[in-house]
Every structure is written in structure tokens, then in C-alpha cells.
Design a protein around this motif. Structure first.
Motif, PDB file in Angstrom:
ATOM      1  N   THR A  16      26.322  47.316  31.761  1.00  0.00           N
ATOM      2  CA  THR A  16      27.064  46.226  32.409  1.00  0.00           C
ATOM      3  C   THR A  16      28.463  46.686  32.799  1.00  0.00           C
ATOM      4  O   THR A  16      28.911  46.461  33.928  1.00  0.00           O
ATOM      5  CB  THR A  16      27.126  44.989  31.484  1.00  0.00           C
ATOM      6  OG1 THR A  16      25.796  44.600  31.143  1.00  0.00           O
ATOM      7  CG2 THR A  16      27.840  43.834  32.155  1.00  0.00           C
ATOM      8  N   SER A  23      30.613  48.924  40.948  1.00  0.00           N
ATOM      9  CA  SER A  23      30.691  47.886  41.984  1.00  0.00           C
ATOM     10  C   SER A  23      32.107  47.760  42.526  1.00  0.00           C
ATOM     11  O   SER A  23      32.316  47.623  43.735  1.00  0.00           O
ATOM     12  CB  SER A  23      30.240  46.536  41.421  1.00  0.00           C
ATOM     13  OG  SER A  23      28.904  46.586  41.023  1.00  0.00           O
ATOM     14  N   THR A  38      33.593  39.067  46.798  1.00  0.00           N
ATOM     15  CA  THR A  38      32.338  38.746  46.112  1.00  0.00           C
ATOM     16  C   THR A  38      32.236  39.479  44.785  1.00  0.00           C
ATOM     17  O   THR A  38      31.913  38.878  43.751  1.00  0.00           O
ATOM     18  CB  THR A  38      31.129  39.101  47.009  1.00  0.00           C
ATOM     19  OG1 THR A  38      31.215  38.343  48.214  1.00  0.00           O
ATOM     20  CG2 THR A  38      29.818  38.801  46.311  1.00  0.00           C
ATOM     21  N   VAL A  39      32.520  40.775  44.785  1.00  0.00           N
ATOM     22  CA  VAL A  39      32.432  41.567  43.548  1.00  0.00           C
ATOM     23  C   VAL A  39      33.417  41.043  42.518  1.00  0.00           C
ATOM     24  O   VAL A  39      33.059  40.815  41.358  1.00  0.00           O
ATOM     25  CB  VAL A  39      32.663  43.073  43.840  1.00  0.00           C
ATOM     26  CG1 VAL A  39      32.888  43.858  42.556  1.00  0.00           C
ATOM     27  CG2 VAL A  39      31.495  43.643  44.626  1.00  0.00           C
ATOM     28  N   LYS A  40      34.651  40.825  42.922  1.00  0.00           N
ATOM     29  CA  LYS A  40      35.676  40.365  41.976  1.00  0.00           C
ATOM     30  C   LYS A  40      35.386  38.945  41.472  1.00  0.00           C
ATOM     31  O   LYS A  40      35.762  38.608  40.354  1.00  0.00           O
ATOM     32  CB  LYS A  40      37.064  40.432  42.633  1.00  0.00           C
ATOM     33  CG  LYS A  40      37.525  41.835  42.881  1.00  0.00           C
ATOM     34  CD  LYS A  40      37.893  42.465  41.576  1.00  0.00           C
ATOM     35  CE  LYS A  40      37.425  43.815  41.314  1.00  0.00           C
ATOM     36  NZ  LYS A  40      37.464  44.263  39.960  1.00  0.00           N
ATOM     37  N   THR A  41      34.723  38.146  42.286  1.00  0.00           N
ATOM     38  CA  THR A  41      34.340  36.788  41.868  1.00  0.00           C
ATOM     39  C   THR A  41      33.186  36.830  40.875  1.00  0.00           C
ATOM     40  O   THR A  41      33.136  36.031  39.932  1.00  0.00           O
ATOM     41  CB  THR A  41      33.958  35.946  43.101  1.00  0.00           C
ATOM     42  OG1 THR A  41      35.079  35.887  43.984  1.00  0.00           O
ATOM     43  CG2 THR A  41      33.544  34.537  42.707  1.00  0.00           C
ATOM     44  N   MET A  42      32.257  37.750  41.067  1.00  0.00           N
ATOM     45  CA  MET A  42      31.054  37.803  40.233  1.00  0.00           C
ATOM     46  C   MET A  42      31.280  38.472  38.879  1.00  0.00           C
ATOM     47  O   MET A  42      30.581  38.157  37.907  1.00  0.00           O
ATOM     48  CB  MET A  42      29.918  38.519  40.974  1.00  0.00           C
ATOM     49  CG  MET A  42      29.450  37.791  42.237  1.00  0.00           C
ATOM     50  SD  MET A  42      29.045  36.037  41.981  1.00  0.00           S
ATOM     51  CE  MET A  42      27.683  36.164  40.854  1.00  0.00           C
ATOM     52  N   TRP A  45      31.518  36.317  35.812  1.00  0.00           N
ATOM     53  CA  TRP A  45      30.225  35.732  35.455  1.00  0.00           C
ATOM     54  C   TRP A  45      29.388  36.730  34.648  1.00  0.00           C
ATOM     55  O   TRP A  45      28.559  36.341  33.825  1.00  0.00           O
ATOM     56  CB  TRP A  45      29.472  35.272  36.704  1.00  0.00           C
ATOM     57  CG  TRP A  45      30.083  34.045  37.290  1.00  0.00           C
ATOM     58  CD1 TRP A  45      30.898  33.971  38.376  1.00  0.00           C
ATOM     59  CD2 TRP A  45      29.962  32.714  36.793  1.00  0.00           C
ATOM     60  NE1 TRP A  45      31.288  32.663  38.594  1.00  0.00           N
ATOM     61  CE2 TRP A  45      30.725  31.872  37.625  1.00  0.00           C
ATOM     62  CE3 TRP A  45      29.278  32.146  35.716  1.00  0.00           C
ATOM     63  CZ2 TRP A  45      30.830  30.500  37.424  1.00  0.00           C
ATOM     64  CZ3 TRP A  45      29.374  30.775  35.517  1.00  0.00           C
ATOM     65  CH2 TRP A  45      30.144  29.967  36.361  1.00  0.00           C
ATOM     66  N   GLY A  46      29.609  38.004  34.879  1.00  0.00           N
ATOM     67  CA  GLY A  46      28.916  39.041  34.113  1.00  0.00           C
ATOM     68  C   GLY A  46      29.316  39.062  32.649  1.00  0.00           C
ATOM     69  O   GLY A  46      28.605  39.625  31.814  1.00  0.00           O
ATOM     70  N   SER A  99      39.945  38.320  39.997  1.00  0.00           N
ATOM     71  CA  SER A  99      39.054  37.336  40.595  1.00  0.00           C
ATOM     72  C   SER A  99      39.859  36.239  41.285  1.00  0.00           C
ATOM     73  O   SER A  99      39.572  35.869  42.430  1.00  0.00           O
ATOM     74  CB  SER A  99      38.139  36.736  39.527  1.00  0.00           C
ATOM     75  OG  SER A  99      37.308  35.736  40.083  1.00  0.00           O
ATOM     76  N   GLN A 103      39.840  35.732  45.336  1.00  0.00           N
ATOM     77  CA  GLN A 103      39.393  34.472  45.918  1.00  0.00           C
ATOM     78  C   GLN A 103      40.471  33.861  46.810  1.00  0.00           C
ATOM     79  O   GLN A 103      40.156  33.178  47.781  1.00  0.00           O
ATOM     80  CB  GLN A 103      38.979  33.500  44.815  1.00  0.00           C
ATOM     81  CG  GLN A 103      37.682  33.924  44.143  1.00  0.00           C
ATOM     82  CD  GLN A 103      37.310  33.020  42.993  1.00  0.00           C
ATOM     83  OE1 GLN A 103      37.266  31.814  43.157  1.00  0.00           O
ATOM     84  NE2 GLN A 103      37.050  33.612  41.842  1.00  0.00           N
TER      85      GLN A 103
END
Length: 151
Positions: A16, A23, A38-42, A45-46, A99, A103
Motif C-alpha cells: 500500500t 502513484s 485524483t491521486v492526492k484525493t484518493m 482513502w487508502g 489532498s 482539491q
């Protein structure tokens, strides 16, 4: 049960963090601004995968290492506070900050300073977790088939 949980949880945690790191680097170097967002937002969540896997690896590792006097166990124990502290004090706050900034599409100097710090701290954790995995594999080769806490 800990013998089964520990390597699986450790591998999930390492994969992970490695996925987060790769990423980030690939989106920054090869992707568009939208991909970076998108990567920094996700990534936060990981944490829903990462944090439980780290907790399971740490808890099962403590259980497995209890009573062992093997130097590899001692080294693994010494790495864990560094890994945990790096994650709690640097990586999680950095990921949340990045993130938020991504955003808002605010890619200023602070974004890149924190991004650099996060990549360095992530590389440190990848290295330390990899060393722990290597040492864990060495321990399982030396360890008798039965649970023998006297080793």
C-alpha cells in the motif's frame, strides 16, 4: 493465527505504501494536474487499508516476538517506533494537507515542499518495512516448525 496474519498484514502495508509512493511520483512526473488531484484525493482513502494492516502487522509481530532473544527480533522492534512515528507525525498529516491543497488546485511552493518531505518519509518507511520483511523471512527460515518461544 498471528503466524498467518503477520506476513499478510505486513505485505499489504508495504504494498500500500509502495503504491501510494509510485502513484504520487508517476502522477507528478507523467500525469496531468487532474491526475495529481485524483491521486492526492484518493491516498487518504487508502488509509482505510493501510492503518488496519499496520496495526495487525504490529500487534501480531509483538505477539510472535514475545520471549524471543534473537537479534533480528530486537532489530525489527527498534524499527517499528520509527515506522509508526514517521507515519503518524509526517505521512498522514502530509497526505491530508496535500489532498486538501490538490482539491483546491493550489500547487504552490508549500505543496511541493510538503510533497518532497512526504516522498522522503515514504521512502524511509518503504525501506524500513522492507528490512523488517527481509528479517522476518530470515526468522521463519531459522524458526522450528512448532511455536518455540525460547529461540
Amino acid at each position: 493465527m498471528a503466524k498467518m496474519i503477520h506476513p499478510i498484514a505486513g505485505a499489504i502495508a508495504l504494498l500500500t505504501i509502495g503504491f501510494f509512493w509510485l502513484s504520487t511520483v508517476s502522477s507528478e512526473l507523467l500525469g496531468s494536474e487532474a491526475l495529481v488531484v485524483t491521486v492526492k484525493t484518493m491516498i487518504p482513502w487508502g488509509f482505510l487499508i493501510l492503518i488496519p494492516s499496520l496495526m495487525a502487522a504490529g500487534g501480531s509481530g509483538l505477539q510472535l516476538g514475545r520471549g524471543w532473544r534473537n537479534p533480528l527480533v530486537a532489530v525489527k522492534r527498534k524499527r517499528m517506533p520509527i515506522i509508526a512515528g514517521n507515519g503518524i507525525l509526517v505521512l498522514i498529516p502530509s497526505a491530508l494537507y496535500l489532498s486538501f491543497k490538490a482539491q483546491a488546485e493550489t500547487f504552490d511552493a508549500w505543496f511541493y515542499i510538503v510533497q518532497t518531505i512526504e516522498l522522503i518519509a515514504g521512502a524511509v518507511n518503504i525501506a524500513l518495512l522492507s528490512l523488517n520483511m527481509r528479517d522476518g523471512l530470515r526468522l521463519t527460515r531459522k524458526r522450528p516448525a512448532m511455536d518455540d518461544a525460547s529461540t
